[in-house]
Design a protein around this motif. Structure first.
Motif, PDB file in Angstrom:
ATOM      1  N   ASN A 200      -6.621 -44.197 -13.354  1.00 47.56           N
ATOM      2  CA  ASN A 200      -5.521 -44.995 -12.839  1.00 47.56           C
ATOM      3  C   ASN A 200      -5.262 -44.504 -11.440  1.00 47.56           C
ATOM      4  O   ASN A 200      -4.183 -44.009 -11.131  1.00 47.56           O
ATOM      5  N   VAL A 201      -6.256 -44.632 -10.601  1.00 52.30           N
ATOM      6  CA  VAL A 201      -6.345 -43.805  -9.391  1.00 52.30           C
ATOM      7  C   VAL A 201      -5.135 -43.986  -8.469  1.00 52.30           C
ATOM      8  O   VAL A 201      -4.666 -43.042  -7.845  1.00 52.30           O
ATOM      9  N   ASN A 202      -4.608 -45.228  -8.417  1.00 54.66           N
ATOM     10  CA  ASN A 202      -3.523 -45.474  -7.453  1.00 54.66           C
ATOM     11  C   ASN A 202      -2.141 -45.120  -7.997  1.00 54.66           C
ATOM     12  O   ASN A 202      -1.144 -45.354  -7.317  1.00 54.66           O
ATOM     13  N   SER A 203      -2.063 -44.546  -9.204  1.00 54.81           N
ATOM     14  CA  SER A 203      -0.753 -44.033  -9.607  1.00 54.81           C
ATOM     15  C   SER A 203      -0.691 -42.538  -9.301  1.00 54.81           C
ATOM     16  O   SER A 203       0.215 -41.840  -9.776  1.00 54.81           O
ATOM     17  N   TYR A 212       2.582 -36.165  -1.384  1.00 50.12           N
ATOM     18  CA  TYR A 212       1.447 -37.078  -1.279  1.00 50.12           C
ATOM     19  C   TYR A 212       1.501 -38.139  -2.363  1.00 50.12           C
ATOM     20  O   TYR A 212       1.423 -37.809  -3.542  1.00 50.12           O
ATOM     21  N   ASP A 213       1.669 -39.393  -1.960  1.00 52.97           N
ATOM     22  CA  ASP A 213       1.382 -40.460  -2.901  1.00 52.97           C
ATOM     23  C   ASP A 213      -0.055 -40.914  -2.633  1.00 52.97           C
ATOM     24  O   ASP A 213      -0.746 -40.333  -1.786  1.00 52.97           O
ATOM     25  N   PHE A 214      -0.508 -41.950  -3.325  1.00 54.23           N
ATOM     26  CA  PHE A 214      -1.920 -42.300  -3.188  1.00 54.23           C
ATOM     27  C   PHE A 214      -2.260 -42.767  -1.767  1.00 54.23           C
ATOM     28  O   PHE A 214      -3.306 -42.391  -1.214  1.00 54.23           O
ATOM     29  N   ALA A 215      -1.384 -43.581  -1.168  1.00 57.19           N
ATOM     30  CA  ALA A 215      -1.679 -44.113   0.176  1.00 57.19           C
ATOM     31  C   ALA A 215      -1.863 -42.951   1.169  1.00 57.19           C
ATOM     32  O   ALA A 215      -2.801 -42.944   1.975  1.00 57.19           O
ATOM     33  N   ARG A 216      -0.976 -41.953   1.081  1.00 63.07           N
ATOM     34  CA  ARG A 216      -1.053 -40.852   2.039  1.00 63.07           C
ATOM     35  C   ARG A 216      -2.308 -39.996   1.782  1.00 63.07           C
ATOM     36  O   ARG A 216      -2.968 -39.540   2.718  1.00 63.07           O
ATOM     37  N   LEU A 217      -2.624 -39.820   0.506  1.00 60.74           N
ATOM     38  CA  LEU A 217      -3.810 -39.024   0.176  1.00 60.74           C
ATOM     39  C   LEU A 217      -5.084 -39.721   0.670  1.00 60.74           C
ATOM     40  O   LEU A 217      -5.967 -39.099   1.269  1.00 60.74           O
ATOM     41  N   LEU A 218      -5.159 -41.026   0.430  1.00 61.23           N
ATOM     42  CA  LEU A 218      -6.335 -41.799   0.837  1.00 61.23           C
ATOM     43  C   LEU A 218      -6.553 -41.664   2.341  1.00 61.23           C
ATOM     44  O   LEU A 218      -7.662 -41.392   2.820  1.00 61.23           O
ATOM     45  N   SER A 219      -5.469 -41.816   3.051  1.00 59.20           N
ATOM     46  CA  SER A 219      -5.535 -41.725   4.498  1.00 59.20           C
ATOM     47  C   SER A 219      -5.925 -40.305   4.941  1.00 59.20           C
ATOM     48  O   SER A 219      -6.751 -40.122   5.845  1.00 59.20           O
ATOM     49  N   ALA A 220      -5.384 -39.296   4.266  1.00 57.60           N
ATOM     50  CA  ALA A 220      -5.680 -37.909   4.640  1.00 57.60           C
ATOM     51  C   ALA A 220      -7.151 -37.570   4.370  1.00 57.60           C
ATOM     52  O   ALA A 220      -7.800 -36.889   5.170  1.00 57.60           O
ATOM     53  N   VAL A 221      -7.702 -38.065   3.260  1.00 58.01           N
ATOM     54  CA  VAL A 221      -9.122 -37.796   2.982  1.00 58.01           C
ATOM     55  C   VAL A 221      -9.981 -38.485   4.044  1.00 58.01           C
ATOM     56  O   VAL A 221     -10.945 -37.920   4.553  1.00 58.01           O
ATOM     57  N   ALA A 222      -9.589 -39.716   4.410  1.00 52.77           N
ATOM     58  CA  ALA A 222     -10.365 -40.457   5.415  1.00 52.77           C
ATOM     59  C   ALA A 222     -10.243 -39.816   6.800  1.00 52.77           C
ATOM     60  O   ALA A 222     -11.067 -40.073   7.678  1.00 52.77           O
ATOM     61  N   ASP A 223      -9.232 -38.994   7.002  1.00 56.22           N
ATOM     62  CA  ASP A 223      -9.074 -38.301   8.292  1.00 56.22           C
ATOM     63  C   ASP A 223      -9.874 -37.003   8.371  1.00 56.22           C
ATOM     64  O   ASP A 223      -9.911 -36.367   9.426  1.00 56.22           O
ATOM     65  N   VAL A 224     -10.479 -36.585   7.281  1.00 56.76           N
ATOM     66  CA  VAL A 224     -11.245 -35.328   7.311  1.00 56.76           C
ATOM     67  C   VAL A 224     -12.473 -35.538   8.201  1.00 56.76           C
ATOM     68  O   VAL A 224     -13.251 -36.467   7.967  1.00 56.76           O
ATOM     69  N   PRO A 225     -12.645 -34.703   9.235  1.00 55.40           N
ATOM     70  CA  PRO A 225     -13.775 -34.909  10.146  1.00 55.40           C
ATOM     71  C   PRO A 225     -15.101 -34.859   9.387  1.00 55.40           C
ATOM     72  O   PRO A 225     -15.315 -33.971   8.560  1.00 55.40           O
ATOM     73  N   GLY A 226     -15.958 -35.824   9.656  1.00 54.99           N
ATOM     74  CA  GLY A 226     -17.264 -35.863   8.987  1.00 54.99           C
ATOM     75  C   GLY A 226     -17.302 -36.869   7.846  1.00 54.99           C
ATOM     76  O   GLY A 226     -18.361 -37.361   7.476  1.00 54.99           O
ATOM     77  N   ILE A 227     -16.151 -37.176   7.260  1.00 52.78           N
ATOM     78  CA  ILE A 227     -16.118 -38.204   6.205  1.00 52.78           C
ATOM     79  C   ILE A 227     -16.083 -39.563   6.902  1.00 52.78           C
ATOM     80  O   ILE A 227     -15.165 -39.851   7.656  1.00 52.78           O
ATOM     81  N   GLU A 228     -17.100 -40.382   6.635  1.00 54.86           N
ATOM     82  CA  GLU A 228     -17.196 -41.657   7.362  1.00 54.86           C
ATOM     83  C   GLU A 228     -16.643 -42.833   6.575  1.00 54.86           C
ATOM     84  O   GLU A 228     -16.273 -43.855   7.147  1.00 54.86           O
ATOM     85  N   ARG A 229     -16.630 -42.715   5.252  1.00 53.89           N
ATOM     86  CA  ARG A 229     -16.151 -43.831   4.442  1.00 53.89           C
ATOM     87  C   ARG A 229     -15.495 -43.321   3.173  1.00 53.89           C
ATOM     88  O   ARG A 229     -16.024 -42.411   2.532  1.00 53.89           O
ATOM     89  N   VAL A 230     -14.373 -43.936   2.812  1.00 53.08           N
ATOM     90  CA  VAL A 230     -13.709 -43.565   1.561  1.00 53.08           C
ATOM     91  C   VAL A 230     -13.499 -44.811   0.718  1.00 53.08           C
ATOM     92  O   VAL A 230     -13.061 -45.853   1.217  1.00 53.08           O
ATOM     93  N   ARG A 231     -13.834 -44.693  -0.556  1.00 59.36           N
ATOM     94  CA  ARG A 231     -13.575 -45.753  -1.533  1.00 59.36           C
ATOM     95  C   ARG A 231     -12.716 -45.178  -2.653  1.00 59.36           C
ATOM     96  O   ARG A 231     -12.536 -43.962  -2.737  1.00 59.36           O
ATOM     97  N   PHE A 232     -12.240 -46.008  -3.548  1.00 59.30           N
ATOM     98  CA  PHE A 232     -11.497 -45.492  -4.703  1.00 59.30           C
ATOM     99  C   PHE A 232     -11.672 -46.419  -5.893  1.00 59.30           C
ATOM    100  O   PHE A 232     -11.836 -47.616  -5.742  1.00 59.30           O
ATOM    101  N   THR A 233     -11.654 -45.814  -7.093  1.00 59.68           N
ATOM    102  CA  THR A 233     -11.738 -46.596  -8.312  1.00 59.68           C
ATOM    103  C   THR A 233     -11.254 -45.745  -9.474  1.00 59.68           C
ATOM    104  O   THR A 233     -11.400 -44.527  -9.419  1.00 59.68           O
ATOM    105  N   SER A 234     -10.618 -46.292 -10.485  1.00 63.35           N
ATOM    106  CA  SER A 234     -10.245 -47.662 -10.671  1.00 63.35           C
ATOM    107  C   SER A 234      -8.724 -47.787 -10.575  1.00 63.35           C
ATOM    108  O   SER A 234      -8.024 -47.016 -11.227  1.00 63.35           O
ATOM    109  N   PRO A 235      -8.235 -48.711  -9.798  1.00 58.52           N
ATOM    110  CA  PRO A 235      -6.785 -48.850  -9.696  1.00 58.52           C
ATOM    111  C   PRO A 235      -6.215 -49.843 -10.699  1.00 58.52           C
ATOM    112  O   PRO A 235      -6.950 -50.600 -11.338  1.00 58.52           O
TER     113      PRO A 235
END
Ligand code: 5AD
Ligand code: SF4
Length: 445
Positions: A200-203, A212-235
């Motif tokens: 239930n990834v987005n809860s 950290y809620d999910f939106a902030r975490l997603l954004s923070a992972v995508a801000d890690v230098p070297g990470i080019e793409r972030v996906r998530f499943t299953s919401p």
């Protein structure tokens, strides 16, 4: 010489991830892993329980391992959701199994295996935990560009058809700090495309109250230098606040793709399923997503749920036609023991009717997917080179931002796994785009 372990994985991405955790836990305790079952002292199967055919596959596999055990000494272990679901019943009906371990019990697995190897007794650990997130364990990942990070485990939704709350227990989130450290470690090791995983990834809600809620975490992972793409499943559709939609729409390294399980397009069935949205609120969410631009949508649908009439099914069919998902997984309803539907509703749609509805939805979606993909012919898409194409080692494979598979000939350009490349789409099927790498043309003077 260390004991050698072979692991076979069935089921979802979370199970693939758990196998990586188990590999890491076993190696830390001195076991060796082997890709060859004939050389193994221990044969492990990480199992799924989501539908009856997942069980059937496991039983089929156990039969072949039983034959192996008749000619040499080998310890057989069953891990994962089916072990958790059936517990001792599985040991009693299949005495060929030596060890059972549920999804929250993997820290005990090395001891259970030693016990079985040295004392030749059955052993099991199937306690669910409210806390286990395996936070400090770094899974042993396959080399390449793709890595999963489990950010939460379990599920508290209790959708009436679903066995997951019983096999994977209560919902719990990993501390954000551990997740972000793991993302940094992955980037340092060359992984570029990360998928955040959870039932239930987005809860997601960080338990250590660091905000950290999910939106902030997603954004923070995508801000890690070297990470080019972030996906998530299953919401779940119930947890899509505008801030999360904005991150998906605007963060340059979050993929513009949302998997949005619909399950049914009929309000009466949705209520019976306990899905907490209606046909119209789901539609509103789709509109809110599409208002933010071109974001691909995929979905899961169950055909033939308890009491589903032709009219109820046609509500689903029409909604699928209206929304035009990029892709859809269509499942035949499979009654699962212990679930709310098993206790309260009759599994009364004949099997032939279920199959017919699955086929109709599948055919509809194939036409829609092919239409989406064909519209891309002539355009350019950006992909990361992920590895060989499934069908030919002479071709490379990657995914678009919207998660469509792209395939092209290796001979067209010198590329390596991890390279980012622009592909011109030359042809398309319902599931795949075929193209050519775009190289900058040197003007002829
Ligand atoms: N029968 C059929 N499909 C199921 N799913 C979950 N439980 C069942 C079931 N009992 C499907 C749902 C879910 C996906 C992972 O599996 O569509 O989103
Ligand atoms: Fe199967 Fe669900 Fe367990 Fe994944 S979490 S292995 S899909 S039952």
């Amino acid at each position: 010489m260390p004991y050698r372990v072979y692991i076979q994985t069935f089921g979802c991405q979370m199970n693939e991830y758990d196998t990586e955790l188990v590999r890491s836990l076993l190696r830390d305790r001195g076991f060796a892993l082997t890709p060859n079952q004939d050389q193994a002292d221990v044969l492990l199967m990480n199992t799924c329980a989501i539908r009856e055919n997942a069980h059937a596959r496991v039983y089929g596999h156990l039969a072949s391992w039983k034959a192996m055990k008749q000619v040499r000494r080998v310890v057989i272990g069953v891990l994962g959701c089916m072990a958790q679901n059936l517990k001792k019943e599985l040991l009693d009906t299949h005495p060929v199994i030596d060890v059972l371990a549920g999804p929250d019990a993997y820290r005990h697995l090395p001891d259970l295996l030693v016990h079985a190897l040295e004392r030749q007794e059955q052993a099991m650990a199937v306690d669910l935990s409210e806390y286990e997130t395996y936070d400090a364990i770094l899974p042993e990942r396959k080399p390449g560009v793709n890595a999963w990070i489990a950010i939460m485990r379990g599920c508290d939704n209790f959708c009436s058809f679903c066995v997951v709350p019983y096999t994977r227990g209560r919902e719990r989130s990993r501390p954000a700090r551990g997740i972000l450290e793991e993302a940094h470690t992955l980037a340092a090791r060359g992984y570029k495309q990360v998928t955040l995983l959870g039932q239930n990834v987005n809860s997601y809600g960080s338990p250590d109250h660091d905000g950290y809620d999910f939106a902030r975490l997603l954004s923070a992972v995508a801000d890690v230098p070297g990470i080019e793409r972030v996906r998530f499943t299953s919401p779940h559709p119930k947890d899509f606040p505008p801030a999360l939609l904005d991150v998906v729409a605007h963060h340059p390294r979050v993929c513009r793709h949302i998997h949005l399980p619909l399950q049914s397009g009929n309000d009466r069935i949705l209520t019976m399923m306990g899905r907490s949205y209606t046909r119209n609120t789901y539609r509103d969410l789709v509109a809110a997503i599409r208002k933010r631009g071109d974001i691909a949508l995929s979905t899961d649908i169950i055909a033939g749920f308890c009491t589903e009439t032709d009219e109820a099914f046609s509500d689903t069919y029409e909604l699928v036609r209206e929304i035009e998902f990029q892709s859809a997984y269509v499942f035949k309803y499979s009654e699962r023991k212990h679930t709310i539907a098993w206790r309260k509703f009759p599994d009364d749609v004949p099997d032939a009717v279920k199959s017919d509805r699955v086929t109709r939805l599948f055919d509809l979606q194939r036409r829609i997917s092919a239409g989406h993909n064909r519209r891309l012919i002539g355009s350019e898409v950006t992909v990361l080179v992920e590895g060989h194409a499934k069908k030919s080692s002479q071709q490379w494979m990657g995914h678009t931002d919207s998660n469509v598979t792209v395939v092209w000939d290796k001979s067209a350009a010198p590329l390596a796994v991890g390279d980012r490349v622009t592909i011109r789409v030359d042809d398309a099927s319902a599931s795949t785009l075929f193209g050519t790498p775009v190289t900058s043309l040197v003007p002829v003077v």
